[in-house]
Design an enzyme around this catalytic site. Structure first.
Site, mmCIF file in Angstrom:
data_model
loop_
_atom_site.group_PDB
_atom_site.id
_atom_site.type_symbol
_atom_site.label_atom_id
_atom_site.label_comp_id
_atom_site.label_asym_id
_atom_site.label_seq_id
_atom_site.Cartn_x
_atom_site.Cartn_y
_atom_site.Cartn_z
ATOM 1 N N ASP A 93 0.872 -1.168 0.000
ATOM 2 C CA ASP A 93 0.000 0.000 0.000
ATOM 3 C C ASP A 93 0.911 1.220 0.000
ATOM 4 O O ASP A 93 1.507 1.563 1.026
ATOM 5 C CB ASP A 93 -0.906 -0.016 1.243
ATOM 6 C CG ASP A 93 -1.752 1.254 1.370
ATOM 7 O OD1 ASP A 93 -1.674 2.123 0.475
ATOM 8 O OD2 ASP A 93 -2.486 1.368 2.368
ATOM 9 N N LYS A 123 2.798 11.166 -3.227
ATOM 10 C CA LYS A 123 1.763 10.553 -4.064
ATOM 11 C C LYS A 123 0.897 11.612 -4.760
ATOM 12 O O LYS A 123 0.388 11.388 -5.843
ATOM 13 C CB LYS A 123 0.898 9.665 -3.179
ATOM 14 C CG LYS A 123 -0.034 8.725 -3.913
ATOM 15 C CD LYS A 123 -0.687 7.811 -2.890
ATOM 16 C CE LYS A 123 -1.671 6.847 -3.501
ATOM 17 N NZ LYS A 123 -2.221 5.971 -2.454
ATOM 18 N N GLU A 142 -7.344 0.526 -4.530
ATOM 19 C CA GLU A 142 -7.365 0.439 -3.067
ATOM 20 C C GLU A 142 -8.697 -0.045 -2.498
ATOM 21 O O GLU A 142 -8.706 -0.941 -1.649
ATOM 22 C CB GLU A 142 -6.932 1.784 -2.465
ATOM 23 C CG GLU A 142 -5.425 1.986 -2.637
ATOM 24 C CD GLU A 142 -4.962 3.426 -2.554
ATOM 25 O OE1 GLU A 142 -5.764 4.290 -2.164
ATOM 26 O OE2 GLU A 142 -3.795 3.685 -2.884
ATOM 27 N N ASP A 144 -13.225 5.197 0.977
ATOM 28 C CA ASP A 144 -11.788 5.211 1.266
ATOM 29 C C ASP A 144 -11.270 6.649 1.234
ATOM 30 O O ASP A 144 -11.100 7.232 0.165
ATOM 31 C CB ASP A 144 -11.075 4.347 0.212
ATOM 32 C CG ASP A 144 -9.559 4.324 0.393
ATOM 33 O OD1 ASP A 144 -9.040 5.023 1.284
ATOM 34 O OD2 ASP A 144 -8.891 3.607 -0.368
#
Lengths: 210, 615
Positions: free
Chosen positions: B23, B86, B185, B207
């Site tokens: 992850d 990210k 994800e 999420d």
């Protein structure tokens, strides 16, 4: 079709019946061929869903993650075709457009509109609807646009019924082909327009919410 | 072949080592693997922490530090410490997301890709920074297993576009990993839940991570996880909550244009405040000599517009999936930001039910990725479960008048393909321009430009005679490739499509070569760091002994030991790991007589005790 591995006949099946290796996709296969179904408007959706799941379990690239490059490529090709066939056939409107395409009329082509010589009444209907929607959007009248959407959804359903009848008849009779294809393309031309209209209302709704 | 369930070696000639799930998060990254049939997160940072802060520090000596230590360096070295990288993946330097409040320093005139100015070398791209995080995870997983880790499933936000996915895959390659699959994800989270509970039904996965928001609606039937729809915002996350606090605090401090180190400090304090507000009704924030009381209701009011934004996306995803909130069988919470009580309340309100959160929302994505890695590499598990995912954003082409024509609509199950036929409009025309876009809006400027390329080498013919079929293929990772074929002659043309805001293949290759060149340097750096840590330990120990057993020192002992300690301390600041090792050895030698006396005394005390009572 010969198997790339054992050179025996695959019969167009996803896996070679002789050696069990994944096959290449037969050239010219239709979406109906993917599910070994006869082409036609009426499709048993639960059975289609079941077949889709069974074929996905066998063909998906995840099943070939450790296989060699050729098998990985064939898995990608077959799964791509499976997903496209499933998406097309499970939706009544997409299915109708696809059947019409198999009869030689591709409404996805840019010149499709002029090619099909849509009747005068339809053009009048289009102009009237567009003016009304523009008016509603101009005055930010969401309620009016939503009421129009309800009405257009009904018209869309009716047009799809018309197209479905013509497409069903096409598979039963063989002497009125030209007339039936024309009828189906006019009906689907209306479906297409109504779909775009509803998308516009949806966009307007989303903007109004934000 | 091993039968312990976690050694994935199928081909005795080609051992592949362990397969892991990663992850790669905005705030924290995790690595997990299926061990004896169960997915587990591996310790990857100080104190055996499972969370590796996604922070990379570039030191002046060219060394790279990843994790909690790098995060501690952020306040002192704000521009050399890259956090939340990210957010920059696959984005251009002028993207609004790139320009949000932060402490990084960008290279000027960088062109298509963001580059950070750091000390100790060339500017680095987000792909390289992410590569460092992945490399750290790989190494730490390898030291846990005492074996090679070469294959990985890496998770990405479902809403990542093609450029962001491509960048993530390139980062994996840079870290020396074979990326088995990019996994969305929310899908990973559902996999972690689904296998534990053997559930059937339709689920929503909400999420909210550090930098991205995703919603997916999934249907579970007979071991198939079919994603029905997905939506999100790849520029909205818990970081924005921190920023909402930090902006108010900087305002209150009267800091119009704060320095990067102040921004880093206030952001760090804001993050702590946000976390503390989960349990406390009010928290005092302290940063840069400033104190400010933050009440939970203030915080909730500040983040309300952000939270509301997620609601619109949720409703659209349900509509796309053709389900209503009442028809759902459950709502799964993922991501650290879902710990914020206001977010939980909001989710309960949107879906009309209490969300599930029994798996740690920080770990659930990595655990699901580990399950997928196992499914992909373990032949014994091949028939259990299959994931069918979708493309999050429509793919289209620019047509006349700057309008985008959709070729592959959003939420199509991948892999998927579409073809478009182009005709020439001039006699003898040999080239055509193609512009590929991703997004839902009609106008070209409102969509994300993925690639522009020119189809050349069309045989000269009369206008409209040459028909070029361009075929777009989206693979199971959600990554696009393009092939073109002139239909009348059958001439095929391979087109390399690289995202407009990504790196070219050549650039990635060069980075790969550079990282191999630096491998030796890396080993030296690691040894240097190890010796520095050892030096610290030895110095602390010597100081303690001198303090506790000063009575056992003889003439000249203290001066000699202190001189040797000073030598160790001095050399530890330098670059020579060998010299540090020598100095530590010298300190050992000098202090041996003293240490022996300390030991003797300890033994005598024990023996004396015994002699009184037992002899």
């Amino acid at each position: 079709m010969k198997c790339w591995n054992c050179e025996k006949e695959t019969g167009g099946r996803p896996f070679c019946p002789a050696c069990g290796k994944i096959s290449a996709r037969p050239p010219g296969a239709t979406h109906f061929d993917v599910f070994a179904m006869r082409p036609g408007y009426d499709v048993d959706i639960p059975s289609l869903e079941r077949q889709f799941r069974e074929l996905s379990l066998k063909l998906h690239p995840d099943r070939f993650a450790q296989a060699d490059a050729r098998e990985r490529r064939l898995s990608l090709e077959q799964t791509t075709a499976l997903n496209e066939a499933y998406r097309t056939l499970k939706d009544p409107s997409r299915r109708a457009f696809y059947l019409l395409k198999l009869h030689g009329v591709d409404l996805d082509r840019e010149d499709a509109g002029t090619q099909q010589e849509m009747p005068q009444e339809f053009l009048e209907e289009v102009i009237e609807l567009r003016e009304e929607l523009e008016g509603a959007m101009h005055t930010k009248d969401l309620t009016r646009a939503q009421a129009m959407a309800v009405d257009v959804t009904a018209r869309q359903r009716e047009a799809l019924h018309e197209a479905a009848d013509a497409l069903r008849a096409l598979h039963l009779e063989d002497h009125r082909e030209e007339e039936l294809v024309k009828k189906a393309s006019h009906a689907l031309g209306r479906v297409r327009y109504f779909t775009r209209f509803l998308e516009q209302v949806e966009e307007f709704e989303e903007e109004a919410v934000v | 072949m091993s039968n312990n369930g976690y050694l994935q070696i199928h081909d005795p000639l080609k051992p592949k080592g362990y397969a892991v799930g990663i992850d790669l998060g905005t705030t924290n990254s995790l690595v997990a693997s299926v061990i004896q049939g169960k997915p587990r997160c591996l310790p990857v940072d100080e104190g055996d922490a499972m969370l590796l802060p996604s922070v990379v520090n570039y030191a002046k000596d060219g060394g790279v530090v990843v994790g909690a230590r790098a995060r501690r360096l952020a306040a002192e070295h704000p521009t050399d410490t890259i956090s939340s990288v990210k957010r920059f993946m696959g984005r251009s330097p002028d993207d609004p997301e790139t320009r949000k409040l932060g402490h990084h320093k960008f290279s000027e005139g960088a062109g298509r890709v963001v580059r950070f100015e750091v000390s100790g070398g060339q500017p680095v791209t987000p792909i390289e920074v992410s590569g460092e995080i992945l490399r750290a995870l790989k190494r730490r997983a390898e030291s846990h297993f005492a074996g090679k880790v070469e294959q990985a499933v890496i998770t990405v936000p479902a809403y990542f576009d093609d450029a962001q996915r491509q960048a993530t895959k390139d980062a994996g390659r840079l870290a020396g990993l074979e990326v088995l699959r990019l996994l969305n994800e929310p899908t990973a989270a559902a996999l972690a839940y689904g296998l534990d509970k053997g559930s059937q039904g339709t689920f929503a996965v909400y999420d909210l991570g550090g930098g991205t928001f995703d919603i997916s609606i999934l249907k579970l039937v007979d071991g198939i996880f079919e994603v029905k729809s997905t939506g999100g915002d790849s520029a909205l996350g818990g970081d924005d909550f921190d920023r909402a606090i930090a902006q108010r605090v900087l305002q209150a401090m009267g800091q119009g244009s704060p320095s990067p180190s102040l921004v880093a400090e206030v952001l760090a304090a804001a993050r702590k405040t946000k976390e503390a507000l989960t349990d406390a009704p009010e928290v005092e924030l302290m940063a840069g000599g400033h104190r400010q009381l933050i009440r939970r209701e203030d915080f909730e009011a500040w983040i309300q517009p952000l939270v509301q934004k997620t609601g619109i996306v949720c409703r659209r995803a349900m509509k796309d999936a053709g389900v209503t909130a009442a028809e759902l069988d459950g709502v799964i919470l993922v991501g650290g930001a879902t710990r914020v009580p206001a977010v939980r309340c909001f989710v309960a309100e949107v879906f009309g039910r209490e969300p599930l959160g029994d798996i740690d929302p920080d770990q659930v994505v990595a655990l699901g990725a580990a399950v997928q890695a196992d499914l992909l590499t373990n032949v014994n598990r091949q028939d259990e479960v299959l994931l069918l995912d979708v493309i999050p954003l429509s793919l289209g082409l620019e047509t006349m008048g700057g309008i985008v024509e959709k070729l592959i609509p959003r939420n199509s199950t991948i892999p998927i393909a579409a073809a478009q036929v182009f005709t020439t409009f001039k006699d003898g025309q040999t080239g055509l321009d193609v512009h590929v876009l991703q997004g839902e809006r009609e106008a070209v400027e409102d969509c994300r430009s993925l690639a522009r390329f020119r189809l050349s080498g069309i045989p000269p013919m009369a206008a409209g005679m040459a028909r070029v079929e361009v075929r777009f293929q989206v693979d199971a990772d959600g990554i696009l490739s393009v092939a073109a074929k002139e239909q009348s002659t059958g001439i095929t043309q391979a087109i390399t499509v690289k995202p407009s805001h990504g790196l070219t293949d050549e650039e990635v290759e060069r980075m790969l070569l550079d990282s191999i060149d630096h491998a030796e340097e890396d080993i030296q750096l690691r040894q240097l760091r190890e010796q520095r840590v050892e030096a610290e330990r030895v110095l602390a120990d010597a100081t303690k002994q001198l303090g506790e057993h000063g009575d056992l020192l003889q003439d000249g002992d203290q001066a000699a030991i202190e001189a040797a300690m000073a030598q160790v301390r001095e050399l530890a600041k330098g670059e020579d790991s060998h010299a540090i090792k020598e100095a530590i050895h010298a300190l050992d030698e000098v202090s041996r007589p003293f240490v022996e006396r300390v030991m003797d005394q300890a033994i005598r005390k024990v023996v004396a005790g015994h002699s009184v009572e037992e002899y």
